[in-house]
Structures are given as structure tokens and as C-alpha cells.
Design a protein around this motif. Structure first.
Motif, PDB file in Angstrom:
ATOM      1  N   SER A  77       0.843  -1.263  -0.138  1.00  0.00           N
ATOM      2  CA  SER A  77      -0.065  -0.096   0.122  1.00  0.00           C
ATOM      3  C   SER A  77       0.905   1.173  -0.063  1.00  0.00           C
ATOM      4  O   SER A  77       0.381   2.371  -0.388  1.00  0.00           O
ATOM      5  N   LYS A  78       2.113   1.098   0.454  1.00  0.00           N
ATOM      6  CA  LYS A  78       3.058   2.429   0.525  1.00  0.00           C
ATOM      7  C   LYS A  78       3.289   2.868  -0.857  1.00  0.00           C
ATOM      8  O   LYS A  78       3.121   4.165  -1.018  1.00  0.00           O
ATOM      9  N   PRO A  79       3.796   2.154  -1.856  1.00  0.00           N
ATOM     10  CA  PRO A  79       4.343   0.850  -1.955  1.00  0.00           C
ATOM     11  C   PRO A  79       5.811   0.855  -1.796  1.00  0.00           C
ATOM     12  O   PRO A  79       6.592   1.570  -2.393  1.00  0.00           O
ATOM     13  N   CYS A  80       6.350   0.098  -0.811  1.00  0.00           N
ATOM     14  CA  CYS A  80       7.773  -0.020  -0.358  1.00  0.00           C
ATOM     15  C   CYS A  80       8.267  -1.193  -0.861  1.00  0.00           C
ATOM     16  O   CYS A  80       9.357  -1.489  -0.683  1.00  0.00           O
ATOM     17  N   GLY A  81       7.335  -2.329  -1.115  1.00  0.00           N
ATOM     18  CA  GLY A  81       7.824  -3.612  -1.701  1.00  0.00           C
ATOM     19  C   GLY A  81       6.783  -4.180  -2.570  1.00  0.00           C
ATOM     20  O   GLY A  81       5.721  -3.648  -2.526  1.00  0.00           O
ATOM     21  N   LEU A  82       7.065  -5.431  -2.898  1.00  0.00           N
ATOM     22  CA  LEU A  82       6.307  -6.294  -3.715  1.00  0.00           C
ATOM     23  C   LEU A  82       6.492  -7.932  -3.222  1.00  0.00           C
ATOM     24  O   LEU A  82       7.590  -8.243  -3.491  1.00  0.00           O
ATOM     25  N   LEU A  83       5.504  -8.261  -2.715  1.00  0.00           N
ATOM     26  CA  LEU A  83       5.654  -9.829  -2.365  1.00  0.00           C
ATOM     27  C   LEU A  83       5.454 -10.528  -3.735  1.00  0.00           C
ATOM     28  O   LEU A  83       4.575 -10.433  -4.602  1.00  0.00           O
ATOM     29  N   VAL A  84       6.657 -11.425  -3.917  1.00  0.00           N
ATOM     30  CA  VAL A  84       6.621 -11.914  -5.152  1.00  0.00           C
ATOM     31  C   VAL A  84       6.479 -13.738  -5.157  1.00  0.00           C
ATOM     32  O   VAL A  84       6.085 -14.226  -6.163  1.00  0.00           O
ATOM     33  N   MET A  85       6.736 -14.355  -3.942  1.00  0.00           N
ATOM     34  CA  MET A  85       6.691 -15.599  -3.873  1.00  0.00           C
ATOM     35  C   MET A  85       6.517 -15.925  -2.508  1.00  0.00           C
ATOM     36  O   MET A  85       7.249 -15.599  -1.558  1.00  0.00           O
ATOM     37  N   VAL A  86       5.898 -17.314  -2.362  1.00  0.00           N
ATOM     38  CA  VAL A  86       5.515 -17.714  -1.012  1.00  0.00           C
ATOM     39  C   VAL A  86       5.691 -19.482  -1.132  1.00  0.00           C
ATOM     40  O   VAL A  86       5.109 -19.921  -2.011  1.00  0.00           O
ATOM     41  N   LEU A  87       6.540 -19.662  -0.221  1.00  0.00           N
ATOM     42  CA  LEU A  87       6.950 -21.233  -0.307  1.00  0.00           C
ATOM     43  C   LEU A  87       6.311 -21.868   1.185  1.00  0.00           C
ATOM     44  O   LEU A  87       6.580 -21.253   2.177  1.00  0.00           O
ATOM     45  N   THR A  88       5.849 -23.136   0.893  1.00  0.00           N
ATOM     46  CA  THR A  88       5.430 -23.894   2.315  1.00  0.00           C
ATOM     47  C   THR A  88       5.816 -25.165   2.077  1.00  0.00           C
ATOM     48  O   THR A  88       5.506 -25.892   1.120  1.00  0.00           O
ATOM     49  N   SER A  89       6.724 -25.765   2.993  1.00  0.00           N
ATOM     50  CA  SER A  89       7.274 -27.028   3.125  1.00  0.00           C
ATOM     51  C   SER A  89       7.808 -27.151   4.464  1.00  0.00           C
ATOM     52  O   SER A  89       8.584 -26.344   4.937  1.00  0.00           O
ATOM     53  N   GLN A  90       7.938 -28.458   4.837  1.00  0.00           N
ATOM     54  CA  GLN A  90       8.434 -28.960   6.098  1.00  0.00           C
ATOM     55  C   GLN A  90       8.166 -28.158   7.226  1.00  0.00           C
ATOM     56  O   GLN A  90       9.171 -27.694   8.044  1.00  0.00           O
ATOM     57  N   GLY A  91       6.982 -27.421   7.310  1.00  0.00           N
ATOM     58  CA  GLY A  91       6.597 -26.824   8.551  1.00  0.00           C
ATOM     59  C   GLY A  91       7.280 -25.460   8.593  1.00  0.00           C
ATOM     60  O   GLY A  91       7.171 -24.662   9.515  1.00  0.00           O
TER      61      GLY A  91
END
Length: 144
Positions: A77-91
Motif C-alpha cells: 500500500s506504500k508501495p515500499c515492496g512487492l511480495l513475489v513468492m511464498v513457499l510452504t514445506s517442512q513446517g
């Protein structure tokens, strides 16, 4: 700046454990702009992992999803950044984002409400103006 909100999701295995990877499609303009030279990685290690799936249990997944929504709102919303990837594995849930500066992301993270308690996250940062972390992971997924 309006970012692409099209996400690609891939499920597979990594070291015989299930893994889910989501990455944002259509970020080439932002990648090439030079505005986001800092790669920030945020890691949430689950305190309770489902033994059958290797993913955080359902209660913790709800908290992780709530944090994800608050994170995107705070940085984009700032924008100060951009989320580009999310990984989920092994907890482990890991977010990869690119930012204008480390300081701006720190301020954005500090602005996230903690009405349900502090988030069990670890944050690391590195210079990555060419987005190599994102590109290498994305391209490895595309070739599978």
C-alpha cells in the motif's frame, strides 16, 4: 503503482516432503525498473506441524494466512515492496519480497497489527537488484 495480482501455484515434493510454491506472474516491469533492489525473506517456522502433510497444522495456517494478508497490505500500500513468492514445506512458510529499502520494510513490518500476539518470524535481507533469488526459483519451477 498497480501490481499484477495473478499468482501461479505449484504443488510437488522437495526432499520427499510436500511443497507448495506460489509466485506472482507478470512482475517483469517491476523487476526491470530498478526500484526494488533489496530481496527480503521472511520465515515462519510452525510450532505445530501436521505429521501427514508436513505443513503447519490448520490453526497455524489460519494465522499464517492472516499474516500474509497483513504483510501484503503493509508493504504494497506504500508501495515500499512487492511480495513475489511464498513457499510452504517442512513446517516452514517463507515469503520472498523485493523492496525499495530495508528501512521501509522494517517500518512496514512494525506497522502490522499484533492483536493476536507477536508473529514468530525471522527476517533476512540481501542486495539483489537483478532479482536472482526470485528468477532462479521461478525458472526452476517452470522447468519441472
Amino acid at each position: 503503482m498497480a501490481f499484477s495480482n495473478r499468482w501461479i501455484t505449484a504443488d510437488g515434493t522437495f526432499q520427499n516432503d510436500p511443497i507448495t510454491i506460489r509466485y506472482r506472474d507478470g512482475v517483469e516491469d517491476e523487476k526491470g525498473s530498478g526500484q526494488y533492489p533489496h530481496c527480503i525473506q521472511i520465515v515462519w517456522e510452525a510450532s505445530d506441524v501436521d505429521a501427514d502433510t508436513g505443513y503447519p497444522n490448520q490453526a497455524e495456517l489460519i494465522k499464517i494466512d492472516a499474516f500474509n494478508q497483513k504483510l501484503m497490505q503493509a508493504i504494497e500500500s506504500k508501495p515500499c515492496g512487492l511480495l513475489v513468492m511464498v513457499l510452504t514445506s517442512q513446517g516452514i512458510n517463507q515469503w520472498i519480497l523485493y523492496a525499495t529499502s530495508n528501512e521501509e520494510v522494517t517500518l512496514a513490518l512494525d506497522s502490522i497489527p499484533t492483536d493476536t500476539g507477536l508473529y514468530p518470524i525471522e527476517v533476512s535481507s540481501e542486495e539483489d537488484a537483478d532479482w536472482l533469488v526470485f528468477t532462479q526459483l521461478r525458472d526452476a519451477i517452470k522447468t519441472q
